[in-house]
Scaffold this motif. Structure first.
Motif, PDB file in Angstrom:
ATOM      1  N   LEU A  65       0.856  -1.186   0.000  1.00 33.32           N
ATOM      2  CA  LEU A  65       0.000   0.000   0.000  1.00 33.32           C
ATOM      3  C   LEU A  65       0.885   1.227   0.000  1.00 33.32           C
ATOM      4  N   PHE A  66       0.741   2.059  -1.023  1.00 34.68           N
ATOM      5  CA  PHE A  66       1.292   3.406  -0.972  1.00 34.68           C
ATOM      6  C   PHE A  66       0.227   4.252  -0.291  1.00 34.68           C
ATOM      7  N   PRO A  67       0.516   4.839   0.874  1.00 38.70           N
ATOM      8  CA  PRO A  67      -0.544   5.472   1.671  1.00 38.70           C
ATOM      9  C   PRO A  67      -1.419   6.453   0.916  1.00 38.70           C
ATOM     10  N   GLU A  68      -0.848   7.145  -0.067  1.00 42.90           N
ATOM     11  CA  GLU A  68      -1.660   8.106  -0.818  1.00 42.90           C
ATOM     12  C   GLU A  68      -2.701   7.409  -1.699  1.00 42.90           C
ATOM     13  N   ALA A  69      -2.544   6.084  -1.904  1.00 46.83           N
ATOM     14  CA  ALA A  69      -3.492   5.325  -2.720  1.00 46.83           C
ATOM     15  C   ALA A  69      -4.578   4.648  -1.881  1.00 46.83           C
ATOM     16  N   LEU A  70      -4.597   4.904  -0.576  1.00 48.08           N
ATOM     17  CA  LEU A  70      -5.604   4.298   0.303  1.00 48.08           C
ATOM     18  C   LEU A  70      -7.010   4.600  -0.202  1.00 48.08           C
ATOM     19  N   LYS A  71      -7.853   3.570  -0.273  1.00 50.04           N
ATOM     20  CA  LYS A  71      -9.245   3.714  -0.690  1.00 50.04           C
ATOM     21  C   LYS A  71     -10.159   3.519   0.519  1.00 50.04           C
ATOM     22  N   VAL A  72     -11.025   4.481   0.752  1.00 50.56           N
ATOM     23  CA  VAL A  72     -12.002   4.392   1.839  1.00 50.56           C
ATOM     24  C   VAL A  72     -13.385   4.564   1.229  1.00 50.56           C
ATOM     25  N   SER A  73     -14.182   3.510   1.253  1.00 52.91           N
ATOM     26  CA  SER A  73     -15.511   3.547   0.645  1.00 52.91           C
ATOM     27  C   SER A  73     -16.433   4.476   1.427  1.00 52.91           C
ATOM     28  N   ARG A  74     -17.558   4.815   0.819  1.00 53.67           N
ATOM     29  CA  ARG A  74     -18.532   5.669   1.506  1.00 53.67           C
ATOM     30  C   ARG A  74     -19.041   5.012   2.774  1.00 53.67           C
ATOM     31  N   SER A  75     -19.317   3.707   2.700  1.00 54.51           N
ATOM     32  CA  SER A  75     -19.835   3.019   3.887  1.00 54.51           C
ATOM     33  C   SER A  75     -18.794   2.977   4.996  1.00 54.51           C
ATOM     34  N   LEU A  76     -17.523   2.783   4.618  1.00 58.51           N
ATOM     35  CA  LEU A  76     -16.470   2.766   5.633  1.00 58.51           C
ATOM     36  C   LEU A  76     -16.251   4.162   6.205  1.00 58.51           C
ATOM     37  N   THR A  77     -16.376   5.181   5.382  1.00 59.95           N
ATOM     38  CA  THR A  77     -16.271   6.560   5.876  1.00 59.95           C
ATOM     39  C   THR A  77     -17.333   6.836   6.937  1.00 59.95           C
ATOM     40  N   LYS A  78     -18.549   6.355   6.694  1.00 59.62           N
ATOM     41  CA  LYS A  78     -19.613   6.520   7.686  1.00 59.62           C
ATOM     42  C   LYS A  78     -19.285   5.783   8.974  1.00 59.62           C
ATOM     43  N   THR A  79     -18.722   4.586   8.850  1.00 62.99           N
ATOM     44  CA  THR A  79     -18.341   3.824  10.038  1.00 62.99           C
ATOM     45  C   THR A  79     -17.255   4.550  10.819  1.00 62.99           C
ATOM     46  N   LEU A  80     -16.257   5.071  10.114  1.00 64.64           N
ATOM     47  CA  LEU A  80     -15.179   5.815  10.762  1.00 64.64           C
ATOM     48  C   LEU A  80     -15.716   7.021  11.530  1.00 64.64           C
ATOM     49  N   ARG A  81     -16.773   7.643  10.988  1.00 66.61           N
ATOM     50  CA  ARG A  81     -17.304   8.862  11.584  1.00 66.61           C
ATOM     51  C   ARG A  81     -18.326   8.577  12.689  1.00 66.61           C
ATOM     52  N   ASN A  82     -19.158   7.560  12.488  1.00 67.30           N
ATOM     53  CA  ASN A  82     -20.349   7.415  13.326  1.00 67.30           C
ATOM     54  C   ASN A  82     -20.281   6.320  14.384  1.00 67.30           C
ATOM     55  N   ARG A  83     -19.273   5.501  14.351  1.00 68.18           N
ATOM     56  CA  ARG A  83     -19.204   4.373  15.299  1.00 68.18           C
ATOM     57  C   ARG A  83     -18.322   4.739  16.484  1.00 68.18           C
ATOM     58  N   PRO A  84     -18.759   4.462  17.699  1.00 68.41           N
ATOM     59  CA  PRO A  84     -17.895   4.727  18.856  1.00 68.41           C
ATOM     60  C   PRO A  84     -16.809   3.657  18.973  1.00 68.41           C
ATOM     61  N   TYR A  85     -15.565   4.069  18.910  1.00 70.77           N
ATOM     62  CA  TYR A  85     -14.454   3.119  19.008  1.00 70.77           C
ATOM     63  C   TYR A  85     -13.198   3.885  19.404  1.00 70.77           C
ATOM     64  N   GLU A  86     -12.196   3.128  19.796  1.00 65.78           N
ATOM     65  CA  GLU A  86     -10.889   3.691  20.142  1.00 65.78           C
ATOM     66  C   GLU A  86      -9.816   2.900  19.406  1.00 65.78           C
ATOM     67  N   VAL A  87      -8.795   3.589  18.925  1.00 69.35           N
ATOM     68  CA  VAL A  87      -7.641   2.947  18.304  1.00 69.35           C
ATOM     69  C   VAL A  87      -6.421   3.191  19.181  1.00 69.35           C
ATOM     70  N   ARG A  88      -5.703   2.126  19.486  1.00 68.82           N
ATOM     71  CA  ARG A  88      -4.477   2.219  20.286  1.00 68.82           C
ATOM     72  C   ARG A  88      -3.353   1.491  19.550  1.00 68.82           C
ATOM     73  N   THR A  89      -2.127   1.860  19.863  1.00 71.46           N
ATOM     74  CA  THR A  89      -0.968   1.106  19.385  1.00 71.46           C
ATOM     75  C   THR A  89      -0.290   0.432  20.563  1.00 71.46           C
ATOM     76  N   ASP A  90       0.125  -0.828  20.334  1.00 70.19           N
ATOM     77  CA  ASP A  90       1.010  -1.562  21.255  1.00 70.19           C
ATOM     78  C   ASP A  90       0.439  -1.746  22.659  1.00 70.19           C
ATOM     79  N   TYR A  91      -0.867  -1.784  22.794  1.00 69.79           N
ATOM     80  CA  TYR A  91      -1.477  -1.974  24.113  1.00 69.79           C
ATOM     81  C   TYR A  91      -1.654  -3.456  24.430  1.00 69.79           C
ATOM     82  N   ALA A  92      -1.926  -4.282  23.407  1.00 67.85           N
ATOM     83  CA  ALA A  92      -2.192  -5.710  23.626  1.00 67.85           C
ATOM     84  C   ALA A  92      -1.620  -6.500  22.456  1.00 67.85           C
ATOM     85  N   PHE A  93      -0.299  -6.414  22.268  1.00 65.48           N
ATOM     86  CA  PHE A  93       0.331  -6.999  21.085  1.00 65.48           C
ATOM     87  C   PHE A  93       0.101  -8.508  20.998  1.00 65.48           C
TER      88      PHE A  93
END
Length: 233
Positions: A65-93
């Motif tokens: 993946l070249f990051p500038e080529a990332l594809k985010v669908s409309r449905s996934l965009t809605k999920t990213l915006r409207n769903r309650p969630y948290e993203v962490r790094t290295d908390y539970a490897f």
């Protein structure tokens, strides 16, 4: 015939990898931190099943993946915006690795065997392996893990326990690493899932040239302190 590796973390030139099966380069050796770092720095990764010898691979074409080529669908965009969630790094490897290695889609086997989990947890303890995790209401519901050298990230596997959770991790991973100067993310093998997110196949020569540029760059301090809380209004 492919070479059987000795005690030193040295690999044959990747140009000697077999065409069938595609990319098989060598067998044997171990999964020490030294050998794994030597492998990844030359575009090589281990992949084998329980009971088999360790097999080392460098396919003729690499899914990236070249990051500038990332594809985010409309449905996934809605999920990213409207769903309650948290993203962490290295908390539970380790938990992420174990979830990635759990049987899925009716398949019983996995290449994420206990020896692989232990080996990558050692990489994690040395600061070379990392996880992006999606949490909902205090529960780990999705994520991915991989290896980082310089500003190169080698994605290994991902999992979902709830719809689109791995995609949430992937999108946050790609956007965050892009902001840290990462130009290419290794996804190893082609899958329709990765292709839908913008990943593409490139020739080994192009992959190795970009890898050589990226692994010598310093990592920004913020690279592995990422945390994001989505709280829809």
């Amino acid at each position: 015939m492919i070479p059987w590796l000795g005690p030193e973390p040295v690999f044959p030139p990747v140009e000697l990898a077999l065409a069938d099966p595609d990319g098989l380069l060598a067998a044997g050796g171990d999964l020490s931190v030294r050998r794994l770092l030597a492998a990844y720095s030359h575009g090589i990764f281990p992949w084998f099943s329980e009971g088999d010898p360790i097999l080392w691979w460098s396919p003729a074409e690499r899914m990236v993946l070249f990051p500038e080529a990332l594809k985010v669908s409309r449905s996934l965009t809605k999920t990213l915006r409207n769903r309650p969630y948290e993203v962490r790094t290295d908390y539970a490897f380790r938990a992420v690795m174990e979830a990635c290695g759990s049987p899925r889609d009716g398949r019983q086997g996995t290449w994420i065997v206990p020896t692989m989990i232990d080996a990558y947890c050692r990489l994690y303890q040395h600061g070379y392996a990392h996880s992006f995790e999606v949490w909902e209401a205090g529960e780990l519901v999705g994520g991915l893990y991989g290896v980082a050298l310089g500003r190169m990230f080698f994605g290994e596997s991902m999992f979902s326990r709830r719809r689109d959770a791995s995609k949430l991790a992937f999108v946050h991973m790609a956007r965050h690493l892009a902001s840290c100067g990462v130009r290419m993310i290794d996804c190893q093998m082609h899958t329709p899932h990765l292709e839908s997110l913008g990943a593409q196949l490139i020739r080994r020569e192009r992959f190795l040239a970009t890898l050589k540029e990226q692994i010598v760059l310093p990592q920004p301090d913020a690279m592995w302190t990422y945390r994001y809380q989505n709280e829809p209004s």
